[in-house]
Design a protein around this motif. Structure first.
Motif, PDB file in Angstrom:
ATOM      1  N   LEU A  32       0.829  -1.193   0.000  1.00 26.74           N
ATOM      2  CA  LEU A  32       0.000   0.000   0.000  1.00 26.74           C
ATOM      3  C   LEU A  32       0.872   1.256   0.000  1.00 26.74           C
ATOM      4  CD1 LEU A  32      -2.731   1.436   0.181  1.00 26.74           C
ATOM      5  CD2 LEU A  32      -2.633   1.109   2.668  1.00 26.74           C
ATOM      6  N   ASP A  33       1.914   1.246   0.818  1.00 32.37           N
ATOM      7  CA  ASP A  33       2.847   2.378   0.838  1.00 32.37           C
ATOM      8  C   ASP A  33       3.446   2.616  -0.546  1.00 32.37           C
ATOM      9  OD1 ASP A  33       2.412   2.699   3.553  1.00 32.37           O
ATOM     10  OD2 ASP A  33       4.275   1.719   4.153  1.00 32.37           O
ATOM     11  N   GLU A  34       3.842   1.550  -1.214  1.00 33.58           N
ATOM     12  CA  GLU A  34       4.416   1.659  -2.555  1.00 33.58           C
ATOM     13  C   GLU A  34       3.417   2.282  -3.528  1.00 33.58           C
ATOM     14  OE1 GLU A  34       5.932  -2.057  -4.037  1.00 33.58           O
ATOM     15  OE2 GLU A  34       6.800  -2.537  -2.090  1.00 33.58           O
ATOM     16  N   LEU A  35       2.180   1.833  -3.451  1.00 33.61           N
ATOM     17  CA  LEU A  35       1.143   2.368  -4.337  1.00 33.61           C
ATOM     18  C   LEU A  35       0.916   3.859  -4.091  1.00 33.61           C
ATOM     19  CD1 LEU A  35      -1.505  -0.501  -4.200  1.00 33.61           C
ATOM     20  CD2 LEU A  35      -0.072   0.133  -6.152  1.00 33.61           C
ATOM     21  N   ILE A  36       0.875   4.241  -2.821  1.00 28.21           N
ATOM     22  CA  ILE A  36       0.634   5.640  -2.477  1.00 28.21           C
ATOM     23  C   ILE A  36       1.785   6.515  -2.955  1.00 28.21           C
ATOM     24  CG2 ILE A  36       0.431   7.269  -0.549  1.00 28.21           C
ATOM     25  CD1 ILE A  36      -1.179   5.011   0.909  1.00 28.21           C
ATOM     26  N   VAL A  37       3.015   6.077  -2.733  1.00 33.29           N
ATOM     27  CA  VAL A  37       4.184   6.846  -3.178  1.00 33.29           C
ATOM     28  C   VAL A  37       4.180   6.976  -4.697  1.00 33.29           C
ATOM     29  CG1 VAL A  37       6.709   6.809  -3.362  1.00 33.29           C
ATOM     30  CG2 VAL A  37       5.613   6.362  -1.168  1.00 33.29           C
ATOM     31  N   ALA A  38       3.901   5.887  -5.396  1.00 31.77           N
ATOM     32  CA  ALA A  38       3.863   5.932  -6.864  1.00 31.77           C
ATOM     33  C   ALA A  38       2.776   6.887  -7.351  1.00 31.77           C
ATOM     34  CB  ALA A  38       3.638   4.531  -7.431  1.00 31.77           C
ATOM     35  N   TYR A  39       1.621   6.854  -6.704  1.00 32.30           N
ATOM     36  CA  TYR A  39       0.526   7.746  -7.083  1.00 32.30           C
ATOM     37  C   TYR A  39       0.910   9.210  -6.856  1.00 32.30           C
ATOM     38  CZ  TYR A  39      -4.052   9.938  -7.219  1.00 32.30           C
ATOM     39  OH  TYR A  39      -5.106  10.752  -7.516  1.00 32.30           O
ATOM     40  N   GLN A  40       1.529   9.488  -5.702  1.00 28.93           N
ATOM     41  CA  GLN A  40       1.948  10.851  -5.411  1.00 28.93           C
ATOM     42  C   GLN A  40       2.986  11.347  -6.422  1.00 28.93           C
ATOM     43  OE1 GLN A  40       3.186  10.291  -1.346  1.00 28.93           O
ATOM     44  NE2 GLN A  40       1.222  11.001  -0.539  1.00 28.93           N
ATOM     45  N   LYS A  41       3.929  10.487  -6.784  1.00 26.42           N
ATOM     46  CA  LYS A  41       4.940  10.861  -7.772  1.00 26.42           C
ATOM     47  C   LYS A  41       4.300  11.119  -9.127  1.00 26.42           C
ATOM     48  CE  LYS A  41       8.940   8.596  -5.760  1.00 26.42           C
ATOM     49  NZ  LYS A  41       9.956   7.545  -5.922  1.00 26.42           N
ATOM     50  N   ALA A  42       3.349  10.292  -9.504  1.00 24.97           N
ATOM     51  CA  ALA A  42       2.674  10.461 -10.788  1.00 24.97           C
ATOM     52  C   ALA A  42       1.907  11.774 -10.836  1.00 24.97           C
ATOM     53  CB  ALA A  42       1.731   9.289 -11.043  1.00 24.97           C
ATOM     54  N   ARG A  43       1.221  12.098  -9.763  1.00 27.01           N
ATOM     55  CA  ARG A  43       0.487  13.372  -9.707  1.00 27.01           C
ATOM     56  C   ARG A  43       1.433  14.557  -9.756  1.00 27.01           C
ATOM     57  NH1 ARG A  43      -4.974  14.011  -6.896  1.00 27.01           N
ATOM     58  NH2 ARG A  43      -4.103  16.092  -6.983  1.00 27.01           N
ATOM     59  N   GLN A  44       2.546  14.444  -9.027  1.00 22.30           N
ATOM     60  CA  GLN A  44       3.514  15.538  -8.998  1.00 22.30           C
ATOM     61  C   GLN A  44       4.114  15.756 -10.389  1.00 22.30           C
ATOM     62  OE1 GLN A  44       6.877  14.899  -6.451  1.00 22.30           O
ATOM     63  NE2 GLN A  44       7.442  17.054  -6.446  1.00 22.30           N
ATOM     64  N   THR A  45       4.484  14.675 -11.059  1.00 23.70           N
ATOM     65  CA  THR A  45       5.057  14.784 -12.398  1.00 23.70           C
ATOM     66  C   THR A  45       4.041  15.373 -13.368  1.00 23.70           C
ATOM     67  OG1 THR A  45       6.497  12.897 -11.990  1.00 23.70           O
ATOM     68  CG2 THR A  45       6.126  13.490 -14.281  1.00 23.70           C
ATOM     69  N   ALA A  46       2.807  14.924 -13.275  1.00 28.73           N
ATOM     70  CA  ALA A  46       1.767  15.430 -14.172  1.00 28.73           C
ATOM     71  C   ALA A  46       1.534  16.918 -13.964  1.00 28.73           C
ATOM     72  CB  ALA A  46       0.476  14.655 -13.963  1.00 28.73           C
ATOM     73  N   SER A  47       1.608  17.374 -12.721  1.00 30.29           N
ATOM     74  CA  SER A  47       1.380  18.801 -12.468  1.00 30.29           C
ATOM     75  C   SER A  47       2.600  19.648 -12.830  1.00 30.29           C
ATOM     76  CB  SER A  47       0.988  19.034 -11.007  1.00 30.29           C
ATOM     77  OG  SER A  47       2.071  18.739 -10.153  1.00 30.29           O
ATOM     78  N   GLN A  48       3.794  19.080 -12.723  1.00 30.85           N
ATOM     79  CA  GLN A  48       5.010  19.823 -13.053  1.00 30.85           C
ATOM     80  C   GLN A  48       5.203  19.958 -14.560  1.00 30.85           C
ATOM     81  OE1 GLN A  48       8.104  17.663 -11.038  1.00 30.85           O
ATOM     82  NE2 GLN A  48       7.981  18.953  -9.226  1.00 30.85           N
ATOM     83  N   TYR A  49       4.791  18.941 -15.299  1.00 28.93           N
ATOM     84  CA  TYR A  49       5.000  18.927 -16.744  1.00 28.93           C
ATOM     85  C   TYR A  49       3.694  18.650 -17.480  1.00 28.93           C
ATOM     86  CZ  TYR A  49       9.731  18.215 -14.988  1.00 28.93           C
ATOM     87  OH  TYR A  49      10.907  18.323 -14.299  1.00 28.93           O
ATOM     88  N   PRO A  50       2.757  19.579 -17.403  1.00 25.26           N
ATOM     89  CA  PRO A  50       1.441  19.305 -18.005  1.00 25.26           C
ATOM     90  C   PRO A  50       1.491  19.095 -19.520  1.00 25.26           C
ATOM     91  CG  PRO A  50       1.610  21.581 -17.289  1.00 25.26           C
ATOM     92  CD  PRO A  50       2.840  20.881 -16.803  1.00 25.26           C
ATOM     93  N   ASN A  51       2.432  19.739 -20.207  1.00 24.31           N
ATOM     94  CA  ASN A  51       2.509  19.587 -21.659  1.00 24.31           C
ATOM     95  C   ASN A  51       3.290  18.358 -22.081  1.00 24.31           C
ATOM     96  OD1 ASN A  51       1.097  21.986 -22.005  1.00 24.31           O
ATOM     97  ND2 ASN A  51       2.959  23.195 -21.942  1.00 24.31           N
ATOM     98  N   ARG A  52       4.173  17.905 -21.210  1.00 26.68           N
ATOM     99  CA  ARG A  52       5.033  16.785 -21.567  1.00 26.68           C
ATOM    100  C   ARG A  52       4.611  15.497 -20.868  1.00 26.68           C
ATOM    101  NH1 ARG A  52      11.089  15.990 -19.955  1.00 26.68           N
ATOM    102  NH2 ARG A  52      10.280  17.073 -18.164  1.00 26.68           N
ATOM    103  N   GLY A  53       4.256  15.588 -19.612  1.00 21.76           N
ATOM    104  CA  GLY A  53       3.951  14.381 -18.853  1.00 21.76           C
ATOM    105  C   GLY A  53       2.637  14.457 -18.125  1.00 21.76           C
TER     106      GLY A  53
END
Length: 77
Positions: A32-53
């Motif tokens: 569960l911890d792994e899933l939460i960390v992966a989800y948080q990283k995915a959201r962060q990347t998506a918000s940092q690079y909206p045009n690319r990622g």
């Protein structure tokens, strides 16, 4: 989020049936911890690079893969 919710339910049921210190409960908690960390990283990347990622699903898969690789390396050490 669905995968996180499913894993959380499995972990809670395991804790109810087997206790908080049971091997399987701990394993579910770590997953569960792994899933939460992966989800948080995915959201962060998506918000940092909206045009690319901006594709959160793609970022989610990449974050989970990277997290698994990191865990495998640290377990091997």
């Amino acid at each position: 989020m669905d995968e996180i919710q499913r894993k959380r339910k499995v972990m809670i049921e395991s804790a109810k049936e087997n206790g908080f210190t049971d091997e399987m409960t701990i394993q579910y908690s770590q997953e569960l911890d792994e899933l939460i960390v992966a989800y948080q990283k995915a959201r962060q990347t998506a918000s940092q690079y909206p045009n690319r990622g901006g594709n959160i699903l793609l970022n989610w898969r990449l974050a989970r893969t990277n997290n698994r690789e990191r865990l495998a390396v640290s377990a091997a050490i």
